[in-house]
Design a protein around this motif. Sequence first.
Motif, PDB file in Angstrom:
ATOM      1  N   HIS A  98      41.939  23.944  20.627  1.00  0.00           N
ATOM      2  CA  HIS A  98      43.168  24.273  20.144  1.00  0.00           C
ATOM      3  C   HIS A  98      43.177  26.023  20.219  1.00  0.00           C
ATOM      4  CE1 HIS A  98      43.494  20.762  17.517  1.00  0.00           C
ATOM      5  NE2 HIS A  98      41.896  21.075  16.894  1.00  0.00           N
ATOM      6  N   ALA A  99      42.076  26.894  21.221  1.00  0.00           N
ATOM      7  CA  ALA A  99      42.491  28.379  21.118  1.00  0.00           C
ATOM      8  C   ALA A  99      43.184  28.720  22.707  1.00  0.00           C
ATOM      9  CB  ALA A  99      41.428  29.016  20.613  1.00  0.00           C
ATOM     10  N   GLN A 100      43.651  29.649  22.754  1.00  0.00           N
ATOM     11  CA  GLN A 100      43.680  30.290  24.280  1.00  0.00           C
ATOM     12  C   GLN A 100      42.649  30.976  24.829  1.00  0.00           C
ATOM     13  OE1 GLN A 100      47.205  28.894  26.167  1.00  0.00           O
ATOM     14  NE2 GLN A 100      46.918  30.073  27.517  1.00  0.00           N
ATOM     15  N   GLY A 101      41.795  30.604  25.744  1.00  0.00           N
ATOM     16  CA  GLY A 101      41.361  31.512  26.312  1.00  0.00           C
ATOM     17  C   GLY A 101      42.177  32.872  26.979  1.00  0.00           C
ATOM     18  N   ASP A 102      40.936  33.349  27.913  1.00  0.00           N
ATOM     19  CA  ASP A 102      40.997  34.871  27.825  1.00  0.00           C
ATOM     20  C   ASP A 102      41.432  34.564  29.834  1.00  0.00           C
ATOM     21  OD1 ASP A 102      41.035  35.590  24.914  1.00  0.00           O
ATOM     22  OD2 ASP A 102      39.425  36.199  25.642  1.00  0.00           O
ATOM     23  N   MET A 103      41.749  36.232  29.800  1.00  0.00           N
ATOM     24  CA  MET A 103      41.490  36.587  31.785  1.00  0.00           C
ATOM     25  C   MET A 103      40.750  37.631  31.384  1.00  0.00           C
ATOM     26  SD  MET A 103      42.355  36.417  35.185  1.00  0.00           S
ATOM     27  CE  MET A 103      44.071  35.997  34.949  1.00  0.00           C
ATOM     28  N   LEU A 104      39.240  37.931  32.056  1.00  0.00           N
ATOM     29  CA  LEU A 104      38.686  38.453  31.983  1.00  0.00           C
ATOM     30  C   LEU A 104      38.674  39.305  33.963  1.00  0.00           C
ATOM     31  CD1 LEU A 104      37.187  36.281  30.573  1.00  0.00           C
ATOM     32  CD2 LEU A 104      35.466  38.173  29.978  1.00  0.00           C
ATOM     33  N   CYS A 105      39.289  40.578  34.186  1.00  0.00           N
ATOM     34  CA  CYS A 105      39.290  40.641  34.968  1.00  0.00           C
ATOM     35  C   CYS A 105      38.398  41.899  35.689  1.00  0.00           C
ATOM     36  CB  CYS A 105      40.254  41.898  35.002  1.00  0.00           C
ATOM     37  SG  CYS A 105      42.147  40.756  35.042  1.00  0.00           S
ATOM     38  N   ARG A 106      37.551  41.695  36.211  1.00  0.00           N
ATOM     39  CA  ARG A 106      36.493  42.839  36.896  1.00  0.00           C
ATOM     40  C   ARG A 106      37.090  43.942  38.579  1.00  0.00           C
ATOM     41  NH1 ARG A 106      31.219  42.083  35.912  1.00  0.00           N
ATOM     42  NH2 ARG A 106      31.720  40.281  35.462  1.00  0.00           N
ATOM     43  N   VAL A 107      36.842  45.249  37.817  1.00  0.00           N
ATOM     44  CA  VAL A 107      37.360  46.498  38.982  1.00  0.00           C
ATOM     45  C   VAL A 107      36.280  45.801  39.960  1.00  0.00           C
ATOM     46  CG1 VAL A 107      38.604  47.308  37.342  1.00  0.00           C
ATOM     47  CG2 VAL A 107      36.600  47.689  37.234  1.00  0.00           C
ATOM     48  N   MET A 108      37.090  46.536  41.069  1.00  0.00           N
ATOM     49  CA  MET A 108      35.325  46.499  42.497  1.00  0.00           C
ATOM     50  C   MET A 108      35.546  47.788  42.885  1.00  0.00           C
ATOM     51  SD  MET A 108      33.693  43.812  41.049  1.00  0.00           S
ATOM     52  CE  MET A 108      32.823  44.405  42.317  1.00  0.00           C
ATOM     53  N   VAL A 109      34.819  48.915  42.403  1.00  0.00           N
ATOM     54  CA  VAL A 109      35.526  49.891  43.473  1.00  0.00           C
ATOM     55  C   VAL A 109      35.534  50.669  45.051  1.00  0.00           C
ATOM     56  CG1 VAL A 109      35.183  52.552  43.574  1.00  0.00           C
ATOM     57  CG2 VAL A 109      35.005  51.661  41.033  1.00  0.00           C
ATOM     58  N   GLU A 110      36.490  50.051  45.505  1.00  0.00           N
ATOM     59  CA  GLU A 110      36.372  49.985  47.097  1.00  0.00           C
ATOM     60  C   GLU A 110      36.342  51.759  47.629  1.00  0.00           C
ATOM     61  OE1 GLU A 110      38.250  47.144  50.932  1.00  0.00           O
ATOM     62  OE2 GLU A 110      39.777  48.298  48.707  1.00  0.00           O
ATOM     63  N   THR A 111      34.845  51.380  48.613  1.00  0.00           N
ATOM     64  CA  THR A 111      34.715  52.952  49.665  1.00  0.00           C
ATOM     65  C   THR A 111      35.656  52.611  50.653  1.00  0.00           C
ATOM     66  OG1 THR A 111      32.800  52.472  48.862  1.00  0.00           O
ATOM     67  CG2 THR A 111      33.556  53.979  50.829  1.00  0.00           C
ATOM     68  N   PRO A 112      36.808  54.083  51.121  1.00  0.00           N
ATOM     69  CA  PRO A 112      37.573  53.916  52.346  1.00  0.00           C
ATOM     70  C   PRO A 112      36.830  53.591  53.059  1.00  0.00           C
ATOM     71  CG  PRO A 112      37.573  56.187  50.799  1.00  0.00           C
ATOM     72  CD  PRO A 112      36.607  54.604  50.003  1.00  0.00           C
ATOM     73  N   VAL A 113      37.619  53.215  53.672  1.00  0.00           N
ATOM     74  CA  VAL A 113      37.553  52.685  55.781  1.00  0.00           C
ATOM     75  C   VAL A 113      37.896  53.490  56.656  1.00  0.00           C
ATOM     76  CG1 VAL A 113      35.487  51.097  55.282  1.00  0.00           C
ATOM     77  CG2 VAL A 113      37.905  51.014  55.650  1.00  0.00           C
ATOM     78  N   HIS A 114      38.085  54.409  57.865  1.00  0.00           N
ATOM     79  CA  HIS A 114      38.808  54.208  58.961  1.00  0.00           C
ATOM     80  C   HIS A 114      39.488  55.463  58.460  1.00  0.00           C
ATOM     81  CE1 HIS A 114      37.731  50.220  60.486  1.00  0.00           C
ATOM     82  NE2 HIS A 114      38.665  49.938  59.327  1.00  0.00           N
ATOM     83  N   LYS A 120      41.106  65.104  58.982  1.00  0.00           N
ATOM     84  CA  LYS A 120      41.703  65.047  58.094  1.00  0.00           C
ATOM     85  C   LYS A 120      41.226  64.844  56.471  1.00  0.00           C
ATOM     86  CE  LYS A 120      44.727  67.911  55.567  1.00  0.00           C
ATOM     87  NZ  LYS A 120      44.083  69.603  55.009  1.00  0.00           N
ATOM     88  N   GLN A 121      40.909  63.385  56.465  1.00  0.00           N
ATOM     89  CA  GLN A 121      40.819  62.896  55.260  1.00  0.00           C
ATOM     90  C   GLN A 121      39.122  63.314  55.091  1.00  0.00           C
ATOM     91  OE1 GLN A 121      41.779  59.103  56.421  1.00  0.00           O
ATOM     92  NE2 GLN A 121      44.018  58.520  54.683  1.00  0.00           N
ATOM     93  N   LYS A 122      38.299  63.340  56.181  1.00  0.00           N
ATOM     94  CA  LYS A 122      36.606  63.533  55.705  1.00  0.00           C
ATOM     95  C   LYS A 122      37.028  64.832  55.904  1.00  0.00           C
ATOM     96  CE  LYS A 122      35.637  60.092  59.602  1.00  0.00           C
ATOM     97  NZ  LYS A 122      34.894  59.876  61.056  1.00  0.00           N
ATOM     98  N   GLU A 123      37.206  65.260  56.192  1.00  0.00           N
ATOM     99  CA  GLU A 123      37.362  66.726  55.795  1.00  0.00           C
ATOM    100  C   GLU A 123      37.181  67.099  54.439  1.00  0.00           C
ATOM    101  OE1 GLU A 123      36.817  70.904  56.137  1.00  0.00           O
ATOM    102  OE2 GLU A 123      35.977  69.744  56.958  1.00  0.00           O
ATOM    103  N   LEU A 124      38.805  66.256  53.770  1.00  0.00           N
ATOM    104  CA  LEU A 124      39.216  67.013  52.450  1.00  0.00           C
ATOM    105  C   LEU A 124      37.894  66.279  51.343  1.00  0.00           C
ATOM    106  CD1 LEU A 124      42.909  65.527  52.195  1.00  0.00           C
ATOM    107  CD2 LEU A 124      42.104  68.258  51.836  1.00  0.00           C
ATOM    108  N   LEU A 125      37.159  65.570  51.563  1.00  0.00           N
ATOM    109  CA  LEU A 125      36.093  64.238  50.966  1.00  0.00           C
ATOM    110  C   LEU A 125      35.314  65.687  51.358  1.00  0.00           C
ATOM    111  CD1 LEU A 125      36.535  60.651  51.925  1.00  0.00           C
ATOM    112  CD2 LEU A 125      36.663  62.533  49.271  1.00  0.00           C
ATOM    113  N   ARG A 126      34.217  66.393  52.380  1.00  0.00           N
ATOM    114  CA  ARG A 126      33.959  67.669  52.951  1.00  0.00           C
ATOM    115  C   ARG A 126      33.807  67.835  51.491  1.00  0.00           C
ATOM    116  NH1 ARG A 126      34.114  66.257  57.926  1.00  0.00           N
ATOM    117  NH2 ARG A 126      32.204  64.284  58.675  1.00  0.00           N
ATOM    118  N   GLU A 127      34.474  68.671  51.100  1.00  0.00           N
ATOM    119  CA  GLU A 127      35.222  70.073  50.128  1.00  0.00           C
ATOM    120  C   GLU A 127      35.609  69.602  49.172  1.00  0.00           C
ATOM    121  OE1 GLU A 127      39.355  71.679  50.814  1.00  0.00           O
ATOM    122  OE2 GLU A 127      38.937  71.714  53.185  1.00  0.00           O
TER     123      GLU A 127
END
Length: 378
Positions: free
Chosen positions: A319-335, A339-346
């Motif tokens: 009789h009961a409706q189930g749930d949606m379970l969302c698992r977040v996966m943190v993605e490491t930036p690539v390419h 400039k972006q590398k320098e900002l990350l080093r800072e």
Amino acid sequence: MAKRDFYEVLGVAKNASDDELKKAYRRLAMKFHPDRNPDNKEAEEKFKEANEAYEMLSDADKRAAYDRYGHAGVDPNMAGGGGFSGGGAGFGDIFGDVFGDIFGGGGRGGAQRSNRGADLGYTLELDLEEAVRGTKVQIRVPTMAECETCDGTGAKKGTSASQCRSCNGSGQVRVQQGFFVMSQTCPTCHGRGKVIPDPCRSCHGEGRVRKQKTLEVKIPAGVDTGDRIRLSGEGEAGSHGGPAGDLYVQVSVRDHRIFKRDGADLYCEVPIDFTDAALGGELEVPTLDGRVKLRIPEGTQTGKLFRLKGKGVKPIRAHAQGDMLCRVMVETPVHLNAKQKELLREFQESLNGDSGKQSPQKESFFSAVRKFFDEMTK
């Protein structure tokens, strides 16, 4: 060849719950389904073996008989076991009482039961959306159908069957062996009590012919792999006017590219970038009903599970409706560019000396590692 233990076939313990049985069967059915393993006899046999095991263990009475007597308790060919029979009934039928028709309820005689058409099985593959919401589908089933030329009688048009003279219409003859007199099936009419002097040319006296039958099947909302729908009287036509068998449509749900189903719940993996994980924010995530907003708190770690109440599935037997379970996966930036590398080093340098506060799990882990090696050197 001796049959394997049903629990061993499904890979579950003997005290497994109904849900555990269903999950184990669903996993095996998807793995060894003939459509996924064309021309693979070994996979086909394992699929049939899993079907039989689930058929027996998913029925409380059959399972009790099996637990007490083993295979003898559910095999109709073994004497004294109280075995079940019935042309493959089981799998938690969704509609109707399987056994009443199969065992000839309503006082049908032996000759009439012997003319009953065979039950048929059909595996129907559905998309997840179709299974959850319900649908109507058309299927084509090869079957034995009633001969239209003779209306299923087996006799040529204008003629009819006559009473068998050997058994006087009883379908049984008495045979004496020494001091004993026994009854056996009449060899002339094969237990039908009637013979056909002038057979129909279309069906050669059988009363049925082979043909393809198209049926529309209504699939109720919430079905899942392993569920089965019975279509009464849509199996093979009985011979010589006998009643038709039933058609069992067994459901198999295809894998979905986004969602995974577990009973009433749906699971979804949502990739997020590390800035959203660190700073927090709102994301749009998919459900079967459309997009919804999901708030991500700052400092969210990869693998964090978020529950959306009532966004799952309403199973057909619940009789009961189930749930949606969302698992977040943190993605490491690539390419990254320069400039972006320098900002990350800072950014990395800005954390020096205070990384324990920003990365408590990392600090805790390496603290334990240092303690481990310190103790080794004592």
